[in-house]
Scaffold this motif. Structure first.
Motif, PDB file in Angstrom:
ATOM      1  N   GLY A 118     -21.791 134.603 -59.845  1.00 55.77           N
ATOM      2  CA  GLY A 118     -21.735 133.986 -61.133  1.00 55.77           C
ATOM      3  C   GLY A 118     -23.047 134.359 -61.945  1.00 55.77           C
ATOM      4  O   GLY A 118     -23.963 134.802 -61.155  1.00 55.77           O
ATOM      5  N   ARG A 119     -22.811 134.057 -63.214  1.00 53.81           N
ATOM      6  CA  ARG A 119     -23.992 134.264 -63.858  1.00 53.81           C
ATOM      7  C   ARG A 119     -24.578 133.015 -64.655  1.00 53.81           C
ATOM      8  O   ARG A 119     -23.867 132.343 -65.224  1.00 53.81           O
ATOM      9  N   LEU A 120     -25.918 132.798 -64.433  1.00 53.68           N
ATOM     10  CA  LEU A 120     -26.523 131.559 -65.110  1.00 53.68           C
ATOM     11  C   LEU A 120     -27.937 132.122 -66.084  1.00 53.68           C
ATOM     12  O   LEU A 120     -28.794 132.630 -65.520  1.00 53.68           O
ATOM     13  N   ALA A 121     -28.091 131.584 -67.184  1.00 50.80           N
ATOM     14  CA  ALA A 121     -29.206 131.609 -68.103  1.00 50.80           C
ATOM     15  C   ALA A 121     -30.252 130.318 -67.828  1.00 50.80           C
ATOM     16  O   ALA A 121     -29.797 129.426 -67.743  1.00 50.80           O
ATOM     17  N   VAL A 122     -31.419 130.921 -67.611  1.00 54.07           N
ATOM     18  CA  VAL A 122     -32.453 129.837 -67.394  1.00 54.07           C
ATOM     19  C   VAL A 122     -33.849 129.876 -68.244  1.00 54.07           C
ATOM     20  O   VAL A 122     -34.190 131.134 -68.203  1.00 54.07           O
ATOM     21  N   SER A 123     -34.291 128.855 -68.538  1.00 53.40           N
ATOM     22  CA  SER A 123     -35.420 128.892 -69.439  1.00 53.40           C
ATOM     23  C   SER A 123     -36.389 128.031 -68.419  1.00 53.40           C
ATOM     24  O   SER A 123     -36.206 127.307 -67.891  1.00 53.40           O
ATOM     25  N   VAL A 124     -37.576 128.750 -68.603  1.00 52.19           N
ATOM     26  CA  VAL A 124     -39.129 128.233 -67.778  1.00 52.19           C
ATOM     27  C   VAL A 124     -40.139 127.989 -68.637  1.00 52.19           C
ATOM     28  O   VAL A 124     -40.245 128.929 -69.790  1.00 52.19           O
ATOM     29  N   GLU A 125     -40.880 126.774 -68.642  1.00 51.60           N
ATOM     30  CA  GLU A 125     -41.989 126.652 -69.371  1.00 51.60           C
ATOM     31  C   GLU A 125     -43.346 126.830 -68.368  1.00 51.60           C
ATOM     32  O   GLU A 125     -43.206 126.199 -67.360  1.00 51.60           O
ATOM     33  N   VAL A 126     -44.141 127.531 -68.785  1.00 54.69           N
ATOM     34  CA  VAL A 126     -45.341 127.612 -68.009  1.00 54.69           C
ATOM     35  C   VAL A 126     -46.469 126.869 -69.075  1.00 54.69           C
ATOM     36  O   VAL A 126     -46.760 127.103 -70.009  1.00 54.69           O
ATOM     37  N   LYS A 127     -47.262 125.822 -68.024  1.00 59.05           N
ATOM     38  CA  LYS A 127     -48.138 125.051 -68.635  1.00 59.05           C
ATOM     39  C   LYS A 127     -49.320 125.157 -67.755  1.00 59.05           C
ATOM     40  O   LYS A 127     -49.504 125.443 -66.768  1.00 59.05           O
ATOM     41  N   THR A 128     -50.508 124.689 -68.757  1.00 59.22           N
ATOM     42  CA  THR A 128     -51.954 124.654 -68.066  1.00 59.22           C
ATOM     43  C   THR A 128     -52.050 123.435 -67.460  1.00 59.22           C
ATOM     44  O   THR A 128     -51.167 122.427 -67.407  1.00 59.22           O
ATOM     45  N   ALA A 129     -53.352 123.338 -66.748  1.00 60.94           N
ATOM     46  CA  ALA A 129     -53.582 122.057 -65.819  1.00 60.94           C
ATOM     47  C   ALA A 129     -53.559 121.105 -66.983  1.00 60.94           C
ATOM     48  O   ALA A 129     -53.315 119.896 -66.199  1.00 60.94           O
ATOM     49  N   SER A 130     -53.829 121.299 -68.284  1.00 60.64           N
ATOM     50  CA  SER A 130     -53.772 119.920 -69.020  1.00 60.64           C
ATOM     51  C   SER A 130     -52.331 119.853 -69.643  1.00 60.64           C
ATOM     52  O   SER A 130     -52.351 119.021 -70.793  1.00 60.64           O
ATOM     53  N   ASN A 131     -51.504 120.378 -69.120  1.00 63.65           N
ATOM     54  CA  ASN A 131     -49.871 120.318 -69.491  1.00 63.65           C
ATOM     55  C   ASN A 131     -49.876 120.823 -70.765  1.00 63.65           C
ATOM     56  O   ASN A 131     -48.730 120.469 -71.613  1.00 63.65           O
ATOM     57  N   GLN A 132     -50.393 121.855 -71.487  1.00 67.13           N
ATOM     58  CA  GLN A 132     -50.460 122.447 -72.709  1.00 67.13           C
ATOM     59  C   GLN A 132     -49.316 123.750 -72.234  1.00 67.13           C
ATOM     60  O   GLN A 132     -49.227 124.239 -71.337  1.00 67.13           O
ATOM     61  N   LEU A 133     -48.245 123.848 -73.388  1.00 65.11           N
ATOM     62  CA  LEU A 133     -47.297 125.069 -73.095  1.00 65.11           C
ATOM     63  C   LEU A 133     -48.203 126.185 -73.397  1.00 65.11           C
ATOM     64  O   LEU A 133     -48.742 126.415 -74.442  1.00 65.11           O
TER      65      LEU A 133
END
Length: 148
Positions: A118-133
Motif C-alpha cells: 500500500g501507498r500512503l502520503a504523510v505530512s510532517v511539521e518540524v518545530k523549534t523548542a519554542s514550538n515555532q514551525l
C-alpha cells in the motif's frame, strides 16, 4: 519512557546509525508520539540546525508513521519526499506527523490487505523548542508485506 518509545528508539538507532549519531529520541506513546533531536550534534557552520538533519528527522517520522499504520511484518520505504524550510533553527527540534485522514488510512489498509502493499502520503511539521514551525515535509511511502 514508554515501552513504545523505547522499542522504537532502539529500532531506529540500530537500523539507522545516522539517527544514533543525531541522538534522535522517540517521545510519547503509541497514541501520541513525536521525534526529537538536540541542536548541538545537528548544527552546521552557520550555528543553525543542519538542513540534512531536519529533513532526515522529518523523513524518519513519516517512515515510522507508515510502519505503525501497517503493523508488524511490513517493509516500508520512501517513494518520494520534499522538505520546505520555513525558518532557521537554533534550538533542539521535533518532528510531528500530521495524522492522515480516516479515508486515506482506510484506502491504505484496503490496498495493503488486498495486494500486500500500500501507498500512503504523510505530512510532517518540524518545530523549534519554542514550538515555532520551522519546516514542513511531505512524503509518499510504500509498505510491502513481508513473507511469513
Amino acid at each position: 519512557m514508554s515501552l513504545f518509545a523505547s522499542s522504537w528508539q532502539q529500532r531506529l538507532h540500530e537500523g539507522f546509525p545516522l539517527l544514533a549519531a543525531m541522538q534522535v529520541a522517540v517521545l510519547g506513546d503509541e497514541h501520541a508520539w513525536h521525534l526529537s533531536a538536540p541542536f548541538e550534534p545537528n548544527r552546521n557552520d552557520h550555528a543553525t540546525a543542519f538542513g540534512g538533519s531536519i529533513s532526515t528527522l522529518a523523513t524518519i517520522a513519516g517512515w515510522m508513521a507508515v510502519n505503525v499504520a501497517a503493523g508488524e511484518g511490513a517493509d516500508v520505504v520512501i517513494q518520494s519526499g520534499s522538505t520546505d524550510f520555513v525558518l532557521p533553527i537554533a534550538t533542539d527540534f521535533t518532528a510531528h506527523v500530521l495524522p492522515p485522514s480516516a479515508d486515506e488510512l482506510a484506502a491504505f489498509a484496503r490496498m495493503y490487505t488486498r495486494r500486500g502493499k500500500g501507498r500512503l502520503a504523510v505530512s510532517v511539521e518540524v518545530k523549534t523548542a519554542s514550538n515555532q514551525l520551522a519546516a514542513t515535509f511531505h512524503g509518499v511511502y510504500v509498505a510491502v508485506r513481508l513473507p511469513v
